[in-house]
Design a protein around this motif. Sequence first.
Motif, short mmCIF file in Angstrom:
data_model
loop_
_atom_site.label_atom_id
_atom_site.label_comp_id
_atom_site.label_asym_id
_atom_site.label_seq_id
_atom_site.Cartn_x
_atom_site.Cartn_y
_atom_site.Cartn_z
N LYS A 1 0.84 -1.20 0.00
CA LYS A 1 0.00 0.00 0.00
C LYS A 1 0.87 1.25 0.00
CE LYS A 1 -2.25 0.62 3.92
NZ LYS A 1 -1.62 1.78 4.55
N ASP A 2 1.88 1.26 0.87
CA ASP A 2 2.70 2.47 1.00
C ASP A 2 3.88 2.45 0.04
OD1 ASP A 2 1.12 3.54 2.96
OD2 ASP A 2 2.25 2.62 4.60
N ASP A 3 4.29 3.63 -0.35
CA ASP A 3 5.46 3.78 -1.19
C ASP A 3 6.69 3.32 -0.39
OD1 ASP A 3 6.95 4.43 -3.34
OD2 ASP A 3 6.48 6.57 -3.32
N THR B 1 9.97 4.13 1.21
CA THR B 1 10.57 5.42 1.56
C THR B 1 12.01 5.51 1.08
OG1 THR B 1 10.96 4.49 3.73
CG2 THR B 1 9.13 6.04 3.54
N GLY C 1 6.58 6.18 -6.84
CA GLY C 1 5.13 6.12 -6.65
C GLY C 1 4.46 4.97 -7.37
N VAL D 1 3.73 -0.41 -5.78
CA VAL D 1 3.31 0.29 -4.56
C VAL D 1 2.04 1.10 -4.82
CG1 VAL D 1 5.62 0.39 -3.58
CG2 VAL D 1 4.83 2.24 -5.07
N GLY D 2 1.46 1.58 -3.73
CA GLY D 2 0.22 2.35 -3.85
C GLY D 2 -0.99 1.46 -4.08
N GLN D 3 -0.87 0.19 -3.71
CA GLN D 3 -1.95 -0.76 -3.97
C GLN D 3 -2.80 -0.98 -2.72
OE1 GLN D 3 -2.24 -2.84 -7.04
NE2 GLN D 3 -0.97 -1.20 -7.83
N GLU D 4 -4.04 -0.62 -2.80
CA GLU D 4 -5.00 -0.85 -1.72
C GLU D 4 -5.07 -2.35 -1.44
OE1 GLU D 4 -7.70 -0.08 1.10
OE2 GLU D 4 -6.55 1.43 0.00
N ALA E 1 11.96 11.72 5.66
CA ALA E 1 12.04 10.26 5.71
C ALA E 1 12.80 9.68 4.53
CB ALA E 1 10.64 9.67 5.76
N GLN E 2 12.64 10.29 3.35
CA GLN E 2 13.23 9.70 2.15
C GLN E 2 14.56 10.34 1.77
OE1 GLN E 2 10.51 9.12 -1.10
NE2 GLN E 2 8.72 9.51 0.15
N ARG F 1 5.25 12.75 -9.66
CA ARG F 1 3.83 12.42 -9.58
C ARG F 1 2.94 13.39 -10.34
NH1 ARG F 1 2.48 8.78 -5.28
NH2 ARG F 1 4.36 8.04 -4.25
N ALA G 1 -5.94 5.93 -4.01
CA ALA G 1 -5.58 4.73 -3.24
C ALA G 1 -6.25 3.49 -3.83
CB ALA G 1 -5.97 4.89 -1.77
N VAL G 2 -7.54 3.57 -4.11
CA VAL G 2 -8.26 2.39 -4.61
C VAL G 2 -7.69 1.94 -5.96
CG1 VAL G 2 -10.47 1.52 -5.43
CG2 VAL G 2 -10.37 2.92 -3.37
N GLY H 1 -4.73 2.62 -7.18
CA GLY H 1 -3.28 2.58 -7.22
C GLY H 1 -2.72 3.66 -8.14
N PRO I 1 -0.67 6.82 -9.04
CA PRO I 1 0.50 7.42 -8.36
C PRO I 1 0.47 8.95 -8.35
CG PRO I 1 1.09 6.71 -10.57
CD PRO I 1 -0.36 6.35 -10.39
N GLN J 1 -1.54 10.56 -2.86
CA GLN J 1 -0.87 9.44 -2.18
C GLN J 1 0.38 9.93 -1.44
OE1 GLN J 1 0.47 6.36 -4.70
NE2 GLN J 1 -1.45 5.23 -4.64
N GLN K 1 0.84 9.82 2.73
CA GLN K 1 1.93 9.13 3.44
C GLN K 1 2.78 10.11 4.23
OE1 GLN K 1 4.08 6.41 0.89
NE2 GLN K 1 2.16 5.60 0.14
#
Lengths: 539, 306
Positions: free
Chosen positions: A39-41, A43, A215, A241-244, B82-83, B94, B251-252, B254, B256, B260, B264
């Motif tokens: 779900k999350d990218d 990092t 992403g 990534v980014g997959q529910e 974080a990244q 994006r 989100a549903v 996917g 990018p 999103q 996060q």
Amino acid sequence: MFRRLLLNSTAAALMAFLPSVAGAQDTPAKGGDIVVTYKDDITTLDPAIGYDWVNWSMIKSLYSRLMDYEPGTANLVPSLAETFDVSPDGLTYTFKLRPGVKFSNGRTVVASDVKYSIERAVNPKTQGPGAGFFGAIAGFDAVSGGTSETLSGIETPDDQTVIFKLSRPDATFLHVLAINFASVVPKEAVEAANGDFGKQPVGSGTFILKDWTIGQKLVFDRNPDYFNKDLPYIDKVTVEVGQEPLVALLRLQKGEVDIAGDGIPPAKFLEIKNSPEGAQMIVDGEQLHTGYLTLNTKIKPLDDVKVRQAINMAVNKERITRILNGRATPANQPLPPLMPGYDKGFTGYAYDVEKAKALLAEAGYPDGFETVLFSTNTDPQPRIAQAIQQDLAAIGIKAEVRALAQGNVIAAGGTEGEAPMVWSGGMAWIADFPDPSNFYGPILGCAGAVQGGWNWSWYCNEALDKRAIEADSMSDPDKVAERQAAWGKIFTDIMADAPWVPVINERRVVAKSARMGGPDNIYIDPTRVINYDAIFVKQ
Amino acid sequence: MLQLLAKRLVQSALILFGVSAITFVLLYALPADPARMIAGRSATAQTVANIRHELGLDKPLIVQFGHYVGGLVHGDLGRSYAQKTQVATLIAARLPATLTLMAAGIALEVLFGMLLGVTAALHRGKLADRVIMMSSFVGVSAPQFVVALLLLYVFAATLGWFPMSGYGTAAHVILPAATLGLLGAGWYARMVRSAMIDVLNQDYVRTARAKGLSRARVVLRHALPNATLPIVAMIGIDIGQFMGGVVVVEAVYGWPGIGQLAWQAIQQVDIPIIMGVTLTSALAIILGNLLADVIAPAIDPRIRSH
């Protein structure tokens, strides 16, 4: 005079628990491309920085470390090191590197790379979260304090030899050399990446990062030069990534996805589990996890041990495991059952509402009191907090549930006098390494009971701290059992003071396609989450 | 016109400064410590303090803000906590996805909204009007998550007409854009309906009818253009919203997009990314409104004389 440190006795415990699956599985074969979803990218893939459970497994496979674990177990084995020796006083560790190992940029790995990598992890400029793990190496304070860039306790007399000098014996040191923060990286690649090594990783692990579309997806290819020619089995791993999670599951059922990394959404779990093809998809295993409720020993009336004990008796842990659809087992002590030192004979506080009420009355609160319970706001954590709220109401304690974003809960827990109770769900993760000491320092020891610390009970017992230091000084391999027993006793003794309610040991669930092979314990690896090195596609 | 543009540019710069100042103060006021979040459970107090120092979080707020604005002036949005990657790089990666979804989503919103709004206005008070108004209300209040999953389940998982998730081809954009189109069309339908009713009662429309022009010609040539003015302004606002991210739909499917990224970052208290996305979104609203202001006079000459 040197002794070879052999198996951690964790091995025995783990192997006894893990089902014997070898016979039931197909033989590992090379080849195959797989798709994994999260779900999350991602990092970062910088080993000195990455510290979440998604990037953890990928970093493990991109880089090599002096030590590693046998896949699916907690058995420490030399990896980038070919051999190693420990001096009798436990203060000097000498490693001989495996010859001819290459980074994916083509250069041979030498001893100075090991020194550079660990110094980089400790250097404040790196902003790495794992610096503290290397605290036992001589010269750590100078680097951590910013007065030196080099660790005086690491010597590299030649290209194949690394010597560590410790300032105090540390029985966990070999584990420390196996965690991601100790991954070996080439200095020139780090410098060329200009502050963004996490997106341009160069290592000497089983896989190489081939492509990263931010992403969207990461593509990992097999490292053809990996020193163990048998590994990995898979040719290519594409991480989308980014997959529910719900969509990932639908795609898994259609055959578009091989591993749904986030597992199965709670609402779907029973439906999948009870379906004929579902049983094949689900990998359900124990992990080194304890979910706990902290009871702030500095806030009235939780500063009274009787009140804390009463709360321990009031929480119905069985009901909480049902909220998780059975994906957890009730806990009675801080250590999870898989961890060495876990005391099977210890029963802790039994669920007993009447006794809890009596104890509360004895403490001077026959009518209970009002308090606040913090929890993170993502499902199912607020529901668990509400279940605890109901349990507390049954003995007269009115707890207001405050479900907030994770960052806010962490801030409240780490501020003295702020959070009477915190439900740890969503913030307790797989242990950094399979050693009981990893469950003490930051979350139950005096060092963590500071502003911004993670010891949200604000519990500080100096006598136990002393015993903890003594236990960690027992680096003699002959004393492994004694050390583990000492640790186990520390955790059961803590329960007399009841700074926590150990609530559950959560199981982890991964969903995989029918073509994925290998035993369950490499999909829920105790040190890696998913062991990408050891999974394979059935032929 | 040039004078107007210059004035608007100065205004825009001030608005951006205001947005960045307010966002910065709000993020600073959050009881969540980014250094603590990055450091994780096992970090020592020294490690947390070191991270805080390296990020400059131990400096006074005004110094941090000055530093941030100084960077902005040079086009530097800073690095993610974080990244460690440049925020500009992350947003740029994006942007294409966000812009694609924005264009397709707004196009469908406007198309559905105009069709429904005009139909409702022409049948004012009748069954069709009532049904359209009711369904537009349902549309704007339906949870995005449910509608997105429903479309996905029917058209991707069951019928297999579209890919279930991802980005890159025309087929990928249809379901997420349709979700946004269906859900957002209600606002447009309501606005077009009331504007149309207003216009249909105007003298010039009566005159046009009296001249014997066909109903279709009156509606399409005379009434509709004048009823589209409020839509232009609304698209301006929509651009900003889409740029801030349509988190649930992204989100549903996917997708990018920037939503999103922002979602996060909020969870990780990654302030540079939150700031970057907020500013991008504010800039998009400003540009959207500016665009609306430029286009409006082209549609309605009366605005030019004001």
